[in-house]
Design an enzyme around this catalytic site. Structure first.
Site, PDB file in Angstrom:
ATOM      1  N   LYS A  79     -16.555 -50.930 -15.656  1.00  0.00           N
ATOM      2  CA  LYS A  79     -15.661 -51.308 -14.558  1.00  0.00           C
ATOM      3  C   LYS A  79     -16.366 -51.041 -13.233  1.00  0.00           C
ATOM      4  CE  LYS A  79     -10.848 -50.393 -13.082  1.00  0.00           C
ATOM      5  NZ  LYS A  79      -9.630 -49.587 -13.377  1.00  0.00           N
ATOM      6  N   SER A 154      -5.577 -52.254 -14.043  1.00  0.00           N
ATOM      7  CA  SER A 154      -6.576 -52.817 -13.167  1.00  0.00           C
ATOM      8  C   SER A 154      -7.934 -53.038 -13.841  1.00  0.00           C
ATOM      9  CB  SER A 154      -6.762 -51.884 -11.963  1.00  0.00           C
ATOM     10  OG  SER A 154      -7.239 -50.618 -12.393  1.00  0.00           O
ATOM     11  N   SER A 178      -4.119 -48.233 -16.278  1.00  0.00           N
ATOM     12  CA  SER A 178      -5.076 -49.313 -16.061  1.00  0.00           C
ATOM     13  C   SER A 178      -6.072 -49.572 -17.180  1.00  0.00           C
ATOM     14  CB  SER A 178      -5.849 -49.084 -14.761  1.00  0.00           C
ATOM     15  OG  SER A 178      -5.073 -49.525 -13.686  1.00  0.00           O
TER      16      SER A 178
HETATM   17  N1  GLN Z   1      -0.531 -50.270 -11.881  1.00  0.00           N
HETATM   18  C1  GLN Z   1      -1.127 -49.063 -11.386  1.00  0.00           C
HETATM   19  C2  GLN Z   1      -1.273 -49.149  -9.893  1.00  0.00           C
HETATM   20  O1  GLN Z   1      -1.299 -50.228  -9.378  1.00  0.00           O
HETATM   21  C3  GLN Z   1      -2.417 -48.872 -12.089  1.00  0.00           C
HETATM   22  C4  GLN Z   1      -3.328 -47.875 -11.493  1.00  0.00           C
HETATM   23  C5  GLN Z   1      -4.438 -47.462 -12.405  1.00  0.00           C
HETATM   24  O2  GLN Z   1      -4.180 -47.020 -13.518  1.00  0.00           O
HETATM   25  N2  GLN Z   1      -5.659 -47.516 -11.900  1.00  0.00           N
HETATM   26  O3  GLN Z   1      -1.358 -48.162  -9.223  1.00  0.00           O
END
Ligand code: GLN
Length: 474
Positions: A79, A154, A178
């Site tokens: 990532k 994400s 995420s």
């Molecule tokens: N949906 C979560 C956010 O937008 C995901 C964040 C994550 O796990 N990096 O904050």
């Protein structure tokens, strides 16, 4: 070569036995990427020449019998918020579009030392903020199961790359889900360890008390191989810890699994629930005891998270001031103007929204009412888990409250995107290990179920997930 069934384990063994060379499999992956990724958009940058020369180098070591490393020859996708020395690391943001990592993150250092190499960097929501991949500043990654749908976020690119056989394994980061959510949306396995079990050194910070690096692959066994190579105490991350190696588990018989009522009620899509219940029935056949449990504070997880996370995010993102890191605006008047212009131009809309939220909940007069109260709710959620684990071995919930949705469907509605974290965020707030396993599909759209374990029981969770996966695999 059929990459579809080529697991991490099969690659490592195949290379050792000389069934194929590292160059051969690397070429297969690169071909697949060339074929598919124009549409999917999972990868940002791949330096083909460098990747192939690394693969050749590994083959040379094999031929000279110099390779007895545990991950020798394994390609890994990463990532793009995890630093790989000498490579760009954008965090999905225009702010870091041209930023080059000066050092390797600890996880990267460890997998390289174990003989693996980095295939490429993957697409993500800006600074890992999002659930659909659509907050990426470089256009969203699509779901390989159906290109009209989001891949989840994400860690969208990491999940899509594994699902589409463009890499055998990938790193993601999980602050509220995420890793698990995109794994569920793409039909693969996603694992978030106990807070601290994997070093965060070299992970671009989002919300530091919640962030963890996680692993995405097709099989739990593959995840465990990587986890064993990267876990452990790291002097560069003071929050890192050693988790026990755990006992061997050969049967599911007698395990007690808790279903929190709040995670099976309104707000969860009926089709997701149906598939989850079917998966639970299969567990019962194996002798697993299923218990409904009360965890009354889980429903406040999202509200609590969207106070704590922006507070930490706004502090972490204060460093992007146009001077120390990344992009900076030209033609400015003075220092304040530089801050305004740089942050105004290079941060996306969602990041600005969160910075404003974060500075608001931390400001004097509101700190007690919001931030402090959210911390108390976080403690309540931890207590819910502590009580639950007195009665059950694991907690099980669907991973996502809904099926994967269409690109563009929720982008104008931040709250409905925030609700995607409903079932995954409690594990982050409580610092617990959790894994999402694929359980079935509705049409072309995958559904995942998550299993949460007590803190530090990562190895036990992986052992159990390995058994469960065998009975859930469609
Ligand atoms: N949906 C979560 C956010 O937008 C995901 C964040 C994550 O796990 N990096 O904050």
């Amino acid at each position: 070569m059929d990459l579809n069934f080529l697991s991490v384990k099969a690659i490592i063994q195949g290379l050792c036995k000389k069934d194929f060379t590292c160059e051969e499999i690397t070429k297969e992956y690169l071909n697949n990427i060339a074929k598919k990724d124009k549409e999917i958009n999972a990868f940002f940058n791949i330096d083909e020449k460098q990747v192939l020369s690394q693969a050749k180098e590994i083959d040379k070591n094999f031929s000279q019998k110099k390779n007895d490393l545990p991950l020798a020859g394994l390609p890994i996708a990463v990532k793009d918020n995890i630093l790989v020395k000498g490579q760009k690391c954008s965090a999905g943001s225009k702010m870091l579009e041209n930023y080059e990592a000066p050092y390797d993150a600890t996880v990267i250092k460890k997998v390289k030392q174990a003989g693996a190499f980095i295939l490429g960097k993957t697409n993500l929501d800006e600074f890992a903020c999002g659930s659909s991949g659509e907050h990426s500043a470089f256009s969203p990654c699509k779901n390989p199961n159906d290109l009209e749908f989001v891949a989840g976020g994400s860690s969208s690119g990491s999940a899509a790359a594994v699902a589409a056989d463009m890499t055998p394994v990938a790193f993601g980061s999980d602050t509220a889900g995420s890793v698990r959510l995109p794994a569920s949306f793409c039909g693969i396995v996603g694992f978030k360890p106990t807070y601290g079990a994997i070093s965060r050194f070299g992970l671009i910070a989002m919300a530091s008390s919640l962030d963890q690096i996680g692993i995405l692959a097709k099989k739990t066994e593959d995840i465990e191989i990587i986890f064993d190579a990267i876990r452990g105490k790291d002097e560069m991350d003071s929050t890192s810890i050693e988790v026990p190696t755990g006992e061997k588990i050969n049967s599911l018989n007698g395990l007690i699994v808790g279903l929190p009522k709040a995670c099976f009620s309104q707000g969860i899509d009926k089709q997701v629930l149906d598939i989850t219940y079917r998966a639970i029935e299969k567990l019962k056949i194996q002798g697993v005891n299923i218990k409904e449990i009360e965890m009354p504070n889980l429903e406040y997880g999202v509200a609590c998270y969207y106070i704590i996370m922006p507070a930490e995010l706004s502090s972490n993102l204060a460093r992007y001031d146009g001077i120390k890191y990344g992009s900076s605006e030209d033609g400015i008047k003075d220092l304040i103007d530089l801050y305004f212009q740089t942050r105004g131009r290079f941060f996306g809309k969602e990041i600005k929204r969160r910075i404003m939220l974060g500075t608001y909940v931390l400001s004097s007069g509101y700190y007690d009412a919001y931030y402090l109260r959210a911390l108390k709710v976080r403690t309540k959620i931890k207590m819910d888990f502590n009580e639950a684990f007195e009665k059950v071995d694991f907690v099980l919930t669907p991973t996502s409250p809904v099926l994967p949705f269409k690109l563009g469907q929720k982008i104008e509605d931040p709250l409905s995107l925030y609700m995607m974290d409903l079932l995954t965020v409690p594990a982050n707030l409580a610092g617990l290990p959790s894994i999402s396993l694929p359980v079935g599909k509705v049409g072309s759209l995958p559904v995942g179920v998550q299993i949460i374990a007590p803190a530090s029981e990562d190895k036990k969770l992986l052992a159990v997930a390995n058994l469960i996966e065998k009975i859930w695999t469609p």
